[in-house]
Design a protein around this motif. Structure first.
Motif, short mmCIF file in Angstrom:
data_model
loop_
_atom_site.label_atom_id
_atom_site.label_comp_id
_atom_site.label_asym_id
_atom_site.label_seq_id
_atom_site.Cartn_x
_atom_site.Cartn_y
_atom_site.Cartn_z
N LEU A 6 0.84 -1.19 0.00
CA LEU A 6 0.00 0.00 0.00
C LEU A 6 0.88 1.25 0.00
CD1 LEU A 6 -2.48 -1.32 2.67
CD2 LEU A 6 -2.86 -1.23 0.21
N GLY A 7 0.30 2.38 -0.30
CA GLY A 7 1.03 3.65 -0.35
C GLY A 7 1.67 3.99 0.98
N GLU A 8 2.66 4.90 0.94
CA GLU A 8 3.40 5.28 2.14
C GLU A 8 2.52 5.92 3.20
OE1 GLU A 8 6.77 7.70 1.20
OE2 GLU A 8 7.41 6.34 -0.39
N ASP A 9 1.44 6.56 2.78
CA ASP A 9 0.56 7.24 3.72
C ASP A 9 -0.46 6.31 4.36
OD1 ASP A 9 -0.77 6.86 1.32
OD2 ASP A 9 -1.99 8.67 1.53
N GLU A 12 -0.01 -0.26 6.84
CA GLU A 12 -0.35 -1.61 6.39
C GLU A 12 -0.36 -2.56 7.58
OE1 GLU A 12 1.33 -4.91 3.24
OE2 GLU A 12 1.77 -2.82 2.93
N ASP A 13 -1.46 -3.23 7.75
CA ASP A 13 -1.62 -4.21 8.82
C ASP A 13 -1.88 -5.55 8.15
OD1 ASP A 13 -2.33 -5.79 10.96
OD2 ASP A 13 -4.19 -4.72 11.38
N ILE A 17 -5.39 -7.24 6.98
CA ILE A 17 -5.71 -7.48 5.57
C ILE A 17 -6.10 -8.94 5.36
CG2 ILE A 17 -4.74 -7.59 3.23
CD1 ILE A 17 -3.09 -5.07 4.00
N VAL A 18 -5.33 -9.86 5.94
CA VAL A 18 -5.65 -11.28 5.81
C VAL A 18 -7.00 -11.59 6.45
CG1 VAL A 18 -4.97 -13.61 6.52
CG2 VAL A 18 -3.27 -12.04 5.59
N ALA A 19 -7.23 -11.02 7.64
CA ALA A 19 -8.50 -11.27 8.33
C ALA A 19 -9.67 -10.76 7.51
CB ALA A 19 -8.48 -10.61 9.71
N ASP A 20 -9.58 -9.54 7.00
CA ASP A 20 -10.69 -8.97 6.25
C ASP A 20 -10.89 -9.63 4.90
OD1 ASP A 20 -11.65 -7.26 8.12
OD2 ASP A 20 -10.70 -5.47 7.31
N THR A 21 -9.80 -9.95 4.21
CA THR A 21 -9.97 -10.50 2.88
C THR A 21 -10.27 -12.00 2.91
OG1 THR A 21 -7.57 -10.69 2.64
CG2 THR A 21 -8.62 -8.76 1.69
N TYR A 22 -9.40 -12.75 3.52
CA TYR A 22 -9.61 -14.20 3.48
C TYR A 22 -10.61 -14.69 4.51
CZ TYR A 22 -8.99 -19.17 3.48
OH TYR A 22 -9.25 -20.51 3.43
#
Length: 189
Positions: A6-9, A12-13, A17-22
């Motif tokens: 993800l962008g610098e601003d 990133e967790d 991300i894994v919890a929400d997506t998968y």
């Protein structure tokens, strides 16, 4: 899983991300299978008693785990879907677990096409719509089945709720109103 950073601003967790997506998708998938099978089994019991309810599901996803559900394949979003929604007695929405706030687009599609919406609870609905007047929500599978039975038998009430939802979407959730709200929030007007 591999994804572009993800962008610098943006913080990133990876676990988030894994919890929400998968995990979110997988939990929703399992919930939808359990829910559809419970409704399908209930309607099958009613058919055995001579009450002819049918649960049709329009999807392109794998329907092998579903029992007593008539799988109809995909539906073109612009032409077929609005007609299917309008002609269905009940349109069911089971929100993705990863959607924590907001109103799912499918719910707006259903009400905007004049369909009766029966959905899981989402708090943001209450900001714009009135339960049991514009839409109906369920709190458990048993509650969902009771409400399916009730609203199938109470056609006038079901049609009135669908009409209220349609009128509210038409009046307050059209492009002119929503874009005006966005421009006000952005300070452009």
């Amino acid at each position: 899983a591999d994804w572009a950073p993800l962008g610098e601003d943006y913080a990133e967790d990876v676990k988030g991300i894994v919890a929400d997506t998968y995990l979110g998708y997988k939990c929703t998938e399992q919930e939808r299978i359990r829910t559809c099978n419970a409704i399908g089994a209930h309607f099958e019991e009613l058919r055995e008693q001579g009450i002819n309810y049918q649960f049709d599901l329009w999807t392109l996803t794998d329907t092998a785990p579903l029992k007593h559900v008539r799988c109809r394949g995909g539906a073109d979003s612009n032409n077929m879907m609005p007609q299917i929604i309008k002609c269905s007695k009940i349109n069911l929405n089971i929100t993705l677990r990863s959607i924590k706030s907001g109103i799912p687009l499918r719910c707006m599609d259903i009400m905007g096409a004049g369909g009766f919406l029966l959905t899981n609870y989402q708090a943001d609905f209450l900001e714009y719509f009135t339960p049991d007047k514009d839409f109906v929500y369920y709190e458990s599978i048993d509650d969902l089945i009771r409400k399916c039975d009730y609203y199938i038998k109470h056609e006038d009430e079901r049609k009135a709720i669908a009409l209220n939802g349609y009128n509210k979407v038409k009046e307050f959730h059209n492009y002119k109103v929503r874009l005006n709200d966005i421009f006000k929030i952005a300070g452009l007007i």
